[in-house]
Design an enzyme around this catalytic site. Structure first.
Site, PDB file in Angstrom:
ATOM      1  N   GLY A 238       0.822  -1.210   0.000  1.00 42.72           N
ATOM      2  CA  GLY A 238       0.000   0.000   0.000  1.00 42.72           C
ATOM      3  C   GLY A 238       0.846   1.245   0.000  1.00 42.72           C
ATOM      4  N   ASN A 239       0.221   2.367   0.249  1.00 36.54           N
ATOM      5  CA  ASN A 239       0.959   3.630   0.329  1.00 36.54           C
ATOM      6  C   ASN A 239       0.338   4.495   1.420  1.00 36.54           C
ATOM      7  OD1 ASN A 239      -1.127   5.496  -0.926  1.00 36.54           O
ATOM      8  ND2 ASN A 239      -0.918   3.940  -2.537  1.00 36.54           N
ATOM      9  N   ARG A 240       0.968   5.622   1.669  1.00 37.28           N
ATOM     10  CA  ARG A 240       0.583   6.435   2.818  1.00 37.28           C
ATOM     11  C   ARG A 240      -0.494   7.471   2.521  1.00 37.28           C
ATOM     12  NH1 ARG A 240       4.470   5.982   6.872  1.00 37.28           N
ATOM     13  NH2 ARG A 240       6.495   5.253   6.149  1.00 37.28           N
ATOM     14  N   SER A 241      -1.086   7.439   1.371  1.00 40.17           N
ATOM     15  CA  SER A 241      -2.065   8.487   1.048  1.00 40.17           C
ATOM     16  C   SER A 241      -3.222   8.477   2.047  1.00 40.17           C
ATOM     17  CB  SER A 241      -2.601   8.264  -0.367  1.00 40.17           C
ATOM     18  OG  SER A 241      -3.599   9.213  -0.617  1.00 40.17           O
TER      19      SER A 241
ATOM     20  N   ALA B 189      -3.855   7.716  -4.860  1.00 42.15           N
ATOM     21  CA  ALA B 189      -2.519   7.171  -5.141  1.00 42.15           C
ATOM     22  C   ALA B 189      -2.729   5.701  -5.501  1.00 42.15           C
ATOM     23  CB  ALA B 189      -1.635   7.310  -3.916  1.00 42.15           C
TER      24      ALA B 189
END
Ligand code: CTP
Length: 413
Positions: free
Chosen positions: A221-224, A288
């Site tokens: 995943g990502n931090r958005s 994102a």
């Protein structure tokens, strides 16, 4: 009934004057919270309940929370002509909750109590926050009244979906008071700019970050945080748009009047975008999106084995949703907006990405120290396919959202 004292020209003139109309629904108790937020943030609020609203919350509560006496009818203090002057002097009127009966009266211009008189004399932005049972909301009579009010420039906030009075659930729920407060705040902040310039438009916004599962407990995943996408959704809703918010793994409160579709992965987001974009005037891809996903999904949890090196994770490319939708627009004239994060050669890289993706606008964030995911602030340059460059200085994500919609509005046909 307490008498109404109109205070035109008194000490509070510098405060924005808000009229809070309350009609007779159980959600009237939630309007107390809206009133509190308004008064605590420096608004001078006149509460104008209907007679039936007082069955749910009494005059003493409205009076204590607003600091003003309240009245429901036009016959008190006739020498002050309050039925005319309350509406005339208001900077904004919000009717919350608005019952089906109140929407019908407002649509047909009836004026049989103080609130309906106030609505006819108001020349400021008018907001209705309907709350009722799903059947009443969906009835063609109510829907036609809502359409009439919107056509005349009122903002009718779509009710939320969820638990209604009693055990039933569905569309018709009163939005969170904090979110309604946000709508009021945004409308008042628009000043002389056209308040409802997205009325009659359908816009799609993606927000958050996709998660690509590896096994039942892990994902890439990502931090958005989704904050920029949510700011875009809130801004568009306050400007009158029908908003579909495709929310990828966010943990933020639901904006008022916005249709929220939760999604998980990039593939799910693509499906949701293609579906929602079919009749959309604009699509803004603020999410994102993971460029890659694990090639295989382990149905059982991947276990470590003593003495064995971890198995490498093979990745495959995800579809590029922005490029796909910009290259083959589901609807003619649709405006497509993308986002890009760049560390260096911001303008050159941004221009190249804009051309590669084929969108109309690309919001380029320079990624740096204070510009982190999850922040309340943002700074960007919005590049246009027509060669335009619009710098947006460091500030609230809400300001960037408003600028993006300004640029979209200019491009809508
Ligand atoms: N996007 C998308 N589908 C993807 C990847 C990205 O729709 N599979 C969208 C994002 O929502 C965003 C824009 O494309 O609007 C970002 O493009 P991307 O090429 O991922 O740019 P960066 O995030 O800046 O990354 P990079 O430069 O590393 O490619």
């Amino acid at each position: 009934m307490e008498s109404y004292v109109f205070e035109c020209g008194e000490a509070r003139v510098d405060k924005p004057k808000v009229v809070l109309g309350v009609s007779g629904g159980i959600a009237a108790y939630k309007a107390c919270e809206l009133l509190r937020r308004l008064t605590e943030s420096g608004h001078d609020v006149r509460v104008v309940p209907t007679e039936s609203a007082l069955h749910f919350v009494g005059a003493a509560t409205w009076s204590a929370l607003s600091g003003h006496p309240v009245s429901t009818e036009v016959w008190s203090d006739v020498h002050e002509v309050p039925h005319v002057r309350i509406g005339q002097g208001a900077d904004l009127v919000i009717v919350a909750p608005a019952t089906a009966d109140m929407l019908a009266k407002a649509a047909h211009g009836l004026a049989d109590d103080l609130l309906t008189n106030t609505l006819l004399t108001a020349r400021c932005p008018v907001v209705f926050a309907p709350a009722m049972h799903t059947e009443m909301w969906e009835h063609p009579a109510t829907q036609e009244n809502v359409a009439t009010l919107r056509r005349r420039g009122a903002l009718v906030v779509e009710p939320a979906v969820g638990r209604l009075t009693g055990v039933d659930t569905g569309k018709g729920r009163f939005p969170e008071p904090a979110e309604l407060f946000d709508v009021v705040r945004r409308l008042l902040a628009r000043g002389d700019r056209p308040a409802q310039d997205l009325a009659g438009r359908h816009v799609v916004v993606s927000a958050g970050g996709t998660r690509e599962p590896l096994d039942p407990v892990r994902f890439l995943g990502n931090r958005s945080s989704g904050k920029q996408g949510y700011a875009l959704a809130r801004s568009a809703a306050a400007r009158g748009a029908r908003v579909t918010l495709l929310a990828a793994n966010t943990a933020l409160p639901d904006p008022a009047g916005v249709d929220i579709v939760p999604v998980g992965t990039a593939v799910q987001l693509r499906e949701a975008v293609l579906k929602a974009a079919a009749d959309a005037d604009a699509v803004v891809m603020a999410a994102a999106v993971a460029d890659f996903r694990p090639e295989t999904y382990a149905t059982g949890k991947i276990k470590k084995k003593d003495g064995e090196a971890p198995a490498p994770i093979a990745l495959v490319r995800n579809p590029d949703i922005l490029a796909e939708i910009a290259g083959d627009r589901p609807r003619a004239g649709q405006v497509v907006v993308g986002f890009a994060a760049e560390t260096d050669d911001v303008l050159a890289n941004g221009r190249a990405k804009l051309a590669r993706k084929g969108c109309d606008l690309l919001v380029v964030n320079e990624v740096g120290e204070r510009k982190t995911f999850g922040s309340e602030q943002n700074e960007a340059i919005v590049l246009g396919a027509d060669g335009s460059e619009t710098p947006v200085p460091y500030g609230p994500k809400e300001d960037l959202a408003d600028t993006i919609w300004d640029l979209v509005v200019q491009r809508l046909v």
